[in-house]
Write an enzyme that holds these catalytic residues in place. Structure first.
Site, short mmCIF file in Angstrom:
data_model
loop_
_atom_site.label_atom_id
_atom_site.label_comp_id
_atom_site.label_asym_id
_atom_site.label_seq_id
_atom_site.Cartn_x
_atom_site.Cartn_y
_atom_site.Cartn_z
CB CYS A 100 -0.88 -0.01 1.24
SG CYS A 100 -2.00 1.41 1.33
CG HIS A 145 -5.51 -2.64 -1.20
ND1 HIS A 145 -4.57 -3.15 -0.33
CD2 HIS A 145 -5.24 -1.31 -1.28
CE1 HIS A 145 -3.78 -2.17 0.09
NE2 HIS A 145 -4.16 -1.05 -0.48
CD GLU A 146 -6.17 0.96 -4.29
OE1 GLU A 146 -6.42 1.93 -3.54
OE2 GLU A 146 -5.03 0.50 -4.41
CG HIS A 149 -7.34 2.73 0.71
ND1 HIS A 149 -6.61 3.11 1.83
CD2 HIS A 149 -6.51 2.01 -0.05
CE1 HIS A 149 -5.38 2.62 1.72
NE2 HIS A 149 -5.28 1.93 0.59
#
Ligand code: QAP
Ligand code: CO
Length: 189
Positions: A100, A145-146, A149
């Site tokens: 990351c 993963h994004e 966020h």
């Protein structure tokens, strides 16, 4: 030019807001994310909050260039969360380590859905146009993963229980790193 927000920052823990329309603000935000990702060394993806933008968008590097994902969602998953494995030359399998840009030098093993149906919007002729696609393997991992966020969730949250899942690149090799030490920095503020 903005800089990438690094852990620990409260910005990375906030929930990002839905995008309602295409306007100059959105265009500036997209430009900002694209530039930051282009300039990053080995960056594969970058989400709004990592550039201090509290809005639901992220960018991913693809073979053809950078793709923008607005209001992304996971519509459906198949199977269970599992570790993504990669195959080395010679057929050796090993765990894929997630990184990351907000955690330079840190990598971890994370269980994810490897088969998802994703939806998002893209900008076309000045309007938001819906997209929907099935994503597999690496693409599913990076999308998730994004998307995390945008909900204030970080990859280190998944490695909490098990010290052996987080690593730090010391310039030559991966060394095990206690997750608790990282997360303690956040508590200290
Ligand atoms: C995309 O991560 C992603 O620590 C975001 O030293 C998500 O682009 C990639 C990077 C899930 C893989 C799995 C991190 C580069 C880039 C570092 C990144 C580093 C150099 C991370
Ligand atoms: Co990230």
């Amino acid at each position: 030019m903005k800089k990438i927000v690094l852990f620990p920052s409260k910005i990375l823990r906030q929930r990002a807001e839905e995008i309602k329309r295409v306007d100059s603000r959105l265009k500036n935000e997209i430009d900002c994310l694209v530039k930051l990702l282009e300039q990053s060394e080995n960056g594969a993806g970058l989400a709004g909050p990592q550039a201090g933008i509290k809005r639901r968008l992220f960018v991913l590097k693809k073979r053809g260039g950078i793709e923008v994902f607005i209001n992304p969602k996971i519509e459906r998953t198949w199977g269970r969360r599992q570790y993504f494995m990669i195959e080395r030359e010679g057929g050796q399998r090993e765990y894929f380590l997630e990184g990351c840009l907000s955690f330079p030098g840190f990598f971890g093993r994370v269980k994810r859905y490897l088969q998802i149906e994703a939806s998002w919007a893209k900008v076309e002729e000045g309007k938001l146009v819906g997209q929907r696609r099935k994503l597999l393997g690496f693409e599913a991992v990076v999308f998730t993963h994004e998307l995390d966020h945008l909900n204030g969730v970080l990859f280190v949250d998944y490695v909490k229980g098990d010290k052996s899942k987080l690593f730090r690149w010391d310039g030559e090799k991966m060394v095990r790193w206690p997750v608790a030490e990282l997360l303690a920095k956040e508590k200290a503020g």
